[in-house]
Motif scaffolding. Structure first.
Motif, PDB file in Angstrom:
ATOM      1  N   ASN A 169     -42.054 -25.381   2.835  1.00 26.59           N
ATOM      2  CA  ASN A 169     -41.807 -24.806   4.310  1.00 26.59           C
ATOM      3  C   ASN A 169     -40.543 -24.203   4.399  1.00 26.59           C
ATOM      4  OD1 ASN A 169     -44.243 -26.103   5.148  1.00 26.59           O
ATOM      5  ND2 ASN A 169     -43.151 -28.019   5.669  1.00 26.59           N
ATOM      6  N   ALA A 170     -39.551 -24.715   3.988  1.00 32.31           N
ATOM      7  CA  ALA A 170     -38.174 -24.102   3.900  1.00 32.31           C
ATOM      8  C   ALA A 170     -38.222 -22.657   3.380  1.00 32.31           C
ATOM      9  CB  ALA A 170     -37.104 -24.847   3.423  1.00 32.31           C
ATOM     10  N   ALA A 171     -39.011 -22.524   2.131  1.00 31.50           N
ATOM     11  CA  ALA A 171     -38.657 -21.195   1.427  1.00 31.50           C
ATOM     12  C   ALA A 171     -39.677 -20.268   2.343  1.00 31.50           C
ATOM     13  CB  ALA A 171     -39.482 -21.433   0.106  1.00 31.50           C
ATOM     14  N   THR A 172     -40.689 -20.882   2.716  1.00 29.33           N
ATOM     15  CA  THR A 172     -41.535 -19.919   3.509  1.00 29.33           C
ATOM     16  C   THR A 172     -41.119 -19.290   4.779  1.00 29.33           C
ATOM     17  OG1 THR A 172     -43.589 -21.152   2.940  1.00 29.33           O
ATOM     18  CG2 THR A 172     -43.749 -19.806   5.051  1.00 29.33           C
ATOM     19  N   LEU A 173     -40.058 -19.938   5.369  1.00 31.45           N
ATOM     20  CA  LEU A 173     -39.468 -19.491   6.501  1.00 31.45           C
ATOM     21  C   LEU A 173     -38.257 -18.686   6.119  1.00 31.45           C
ATOM     22  CD1 LEU A 173     -38.718 -23.051   8.580  1.00 31.45           C
ATOM     23  CD2 LEU A 173     -40.546 -21.091   9.160  1.00 31.45           C
ATOM     24  N   TRP A 174     -37.571 -18.885   5.108  1.00 34.25           N
ATOM     25  CA  TRP A 174     -36.819 -17.834   4.671  1.00 34.25           C
ATOM     26  C   TRP A 174     -37.487 -16.591   4.292  1.00 34.25           C
ATOM     27  CZ3 TRP A 174     -31.611 -17.621   5.105  1.00 34.25           C
ATOM     28  CH2 TRP A 174     -30.962 -18.876   5.099  1.00 34.25           C
ATOM     29  N   ILE A 175     -38.471 -16.467   3.468  1.00 34.43           N
ATOM     30  CA  ILE A 175     -39.285 -15.369   2.986  1.00 34.43           C
ATOM     31  C   ILE A 175     -39.693 -14.616   4.318  1.00 34.43           C
ATOM     32  CG2 ILE A 175     -41.180 -14.589   2.054  1.00 34.43           C
ATOM     33  CD1 ILE A 175     -41.105 -17.031  -0.126  1.00 34.43           C
ATOM     34  N   LEU A 176     -40.345 -15.429   5.310  1.00 31.24           N
ATOM     35  CA  LEU A 176     -40.757 -14.845   6.607  1.00 31.24           C
ATOM     36  C   LEU A 176     -39.531 -14.116   7.221  1.00 31.24           C
ATOM     37  CD1 LEU A 176     -43.101 -17.525   7.756  1.00 31.24           C
ATOM     38  CD2 LEU A 176     -43.868 -14.955   6.958  1.00 31.24           C
ATOM     39  N   GLY A 177     -38.625 -14.928   7.426  1.00 30.04           N
ATOM     40  CA  GLY A 177     -37.368 -13.979   8.166  1.00 30.04           C
ATOM     41  C   GLY A 177     -36.836 -12.969   7.445  1.00 30.04           C
ATOM     42  N   GLY A 178     -36.649 -12.940   6.069  1.00 29.34           N
ATOM     43  CA  GLY A 178     -36.130 -11.742   5.389  1.00 29.34           C
ATOM     44  C   GLY A 178     -37.335 -10.708   5.555  1.00 29.34           C
ATOM     45  N   ALA A 179     -38.698 -10.650   5.538  1.00 35.94           N
ATOM     46  CA  ALA A 179     -39.463  -9.828   5.650  1.00 35.94           C
ATOM     47  C   ALA A 179     -39.515  -9.114   6.916  1.00 35.94           C
ATOM     48  CB  ALA A 179     -41.102 -10.480   5.188  1.00 35.94           C
ATOM     49  N   THR A 180     -39.449 -10.168   8.046  1.00 38.96           N
ATOM     50  CA  THR A 180     -39.280  -9.671   9.242  1.00 38.96           C
ATOM     51  C   THR A 180     -38.336  -8.767   9.474  1.00 38.96           C
ATOM     52  OG1 THR A 180     -40.559 -11.644  10.048  1.00 38.96           O
ATOM     53  CG2 THR A 180     -39.184 -10.556  11.780  1.00 38.96           C
ATOM     54  N   ALA A 181     -36.934  -9.083   8.977  1.00 37.86           N
ATOM     55  CA  ALA A 181     -35.722  -8.411   9.229  1.00 37.86           C
ATOM     56  C   ALA A 181     -35.795  -7.063   8.266  1.00 37.86           C
ATOM     57  CB  ALA A 181     -34.481  -9.089   8.457  1.00 37.86           C
ATOM     58  N   ALA A 182     -36.350  -7.367   7.017  1.00 37.47           N
ATOM     59  CA  ALA A 182     -36.734  -6.032   6.488  1.00 37.47           C
ATOM     60  C   ALA A 182     -37.754  -4.905   7.241  1.00 37.47           C
ATOM     61  CB  ALA A 182     -37.280  -6.088   4.865  1.00 37.47           C
ATOM     62  N   GLY A 183     -38.667  -5.669   7.920  1.00 36.72           N
ATOM     63  CA  GLY A 183     -39.803  -4.645   8.483  1.00 36.72           C
ATOM     64  C   GLY A 183     -38.956  -4.300   9.753  1.00 36.72           C
ATOM     65  N   ALA A 184     -38.173  -4.785  10.677  1.00 39.36           N
ATOM     66  CA  ALA A 184     -37.598  -4.451  11.618  1.00 39.36           C
ATOM     67  C   ALA A 184     -36.728  -3.343  11.373  1.00 39.36           C
ATOM     68  CB  ALA A 184     -36.992  -5.447  12.480  1.00 39.36           C
ATOM     69  N   ALA A 185     -35.797  -3.316  10.058  1.00 41.16           N
ATOM     70  CA  ALA A 185     -34.959  -2.432   9.698  1.00 41.16           C
ATOM     71  C   ALA A 185     -35.577  -0.841   9.405  1.00 41.16           C
ATOM     72  CB  ALA A 185     -34.102  -2.904   8.572  1.00 41.16           C
ATOM     73  N   GLY A 186     -36.645  -1.303   8.626  1.00 41.85           N
ATOM     74  CA  GLY A 186     -37.589  -0.104   8.303  1.00 41.85           C
ATOM     75  C   GLY A 186     -38.106   0.652   9.269  1.00 41.85           C
TER      76      GLY A 186
END
Length: 317
Positions: free
Chosen positions: A261-278
């Motif tokens: 769960n913790a790793a999933t949240l970190w990955i989702l957070g990183g992917a969301t931030a990268a998507g928003a930046a792109g």
């Protein structure tokens, strides 16, 4: 035969999302059955494919009547995908029986969902860089060998996991035939998906774990849900919905692959931030164009759903 009311309700809400986005039928319905209703992986894939085989021909007939189907393109895709889809079921079975094959299907579905997320990103990127669209299906020069290979790879993935008849194949078609209009692309992909899913469903009826009560519950919930989603899709913010769909698919993939769960949240957070930046970067470069050039409003003439945008009647996939 018992109807699972919670599953009917769950499939109804998933089908609304599918009707809104035109994507993610099998990629959402199958993980929902596994993660929230504890349906065994092989039973979830089998029942989802059989339900989809019942619904897909409706959308195919609509596009055939509109003349938005390249039959030569469909023929080369089916030549690769139909036997490959049936073989995909045998490949899943070849890994063993019982718990072993269930885990194999579970991991295969997780990988397929990751590919679907990559496909969404690739589709967005390709749509921004595609050339002029063709006004006539007759102007499209079909490339037999690459099209055959796309059908083969997509067929195997669908046979094993129930994911890919739209989300993966349509991205590959967009790359191979960038001059196809959106309705031509969607129509050709939808018609080829009819025999593809039928072949995979037949394989699962013979060798899978098809359960009639599961399939019936899916159809009861998904048919009105897809219709409702398609009716309101033209008013929905498509870009935001697709972004949310990508996050849901990524989360489902990570859980199916056993990520904590913790790793999933970190990955989702990183992917969301990268998507928003792109997204922000692309907007500053001159406007964002989401979807395929010339694409009709999602669900504009749809009574169903599918993995690709604007597909009518994708049913429970």
């Amino acid at each position: 035969m018992g109807i699972d009311i919670p599953l009917v309700i769950g499939s109804f809400f998933v089908a609304i999302v599918v009707g809104l986005t035109g994507m993610g039928g099998g990629a959402l319905m199958t993980p929902m059955m596994m993660l929230f209703f504890n349906v065994p992986p092989l039973a979830a894939v089998s029942s989802d494919l059989v339900a989809s085989a019942v619904m897909k021909p409706v959308g195919g007939v609509v596009h055939m009547r509109r003349g938005t189907v390249n039959l030569r393109l469909v023929g080369w895709l089916c030549a690769g995908s139909v036997p490959a889809a049936f073989s995909g079921v045998l490949i899943a079975r070849a890994f063993g029986d019982g718990e072993q094959v269930q885990q194999t299907v579970k991991y295969a579905l997780g990988v397929a969902l990751l590919l679907a997320v990559a496909g969404l990103v690739a589709k967005f990127w390709l749509a921004r860089h595609e050339g002029p669209v063709s006004a006539d299906l007759g102007e499209i020069v079909v490339r037999p060998i690459p099209t055959l290979l796309v059908g083969m790879v997509g067929g195997v993935v669908v046979g094993i996991s129930s994911v890919g008849s739209g989300s993966l194949i349509i991205v590959a078609l967009l790359a191979l035939y960038p001059t196809l209009r959106a309705n031509q692309l969607v129509g050709s992909d939808l018609v080829q998906a009819v025999p593809l899913v039928a072949s995979a469903a037949l394989g699962h009826l013979f060798f899978g774990d098809f359960q009639l009560d599961l399939t019936t519950s899916l159809l009861i919930g998904s048919i009105p849900g897809v219709y409702l989603g398609a009716r309101i899709s033209s008013r929905a913010p498509g870009g935001v919905i697709r972004a949310l769909l990508a996050v849901v698919l990524l989360a489902s993939a990570l859980k199916l692959l056993g990520v904590g769960n913790a790793a999933t949240l970190w990955i989702l957070g990183g992917a969301t931030a990268a998507g928003a930046a792109g997204w922000s970067l692309l907007r500053h470069r001159g406007g964002v164009q989401v979807g395929v050039a010339g694409e009709l409003p999602e669900g504009a003439a749809s009574g169903g759903s599918g993995v690709e945008p604007g597909v009518p009647s994708r049913g429970a996939r």
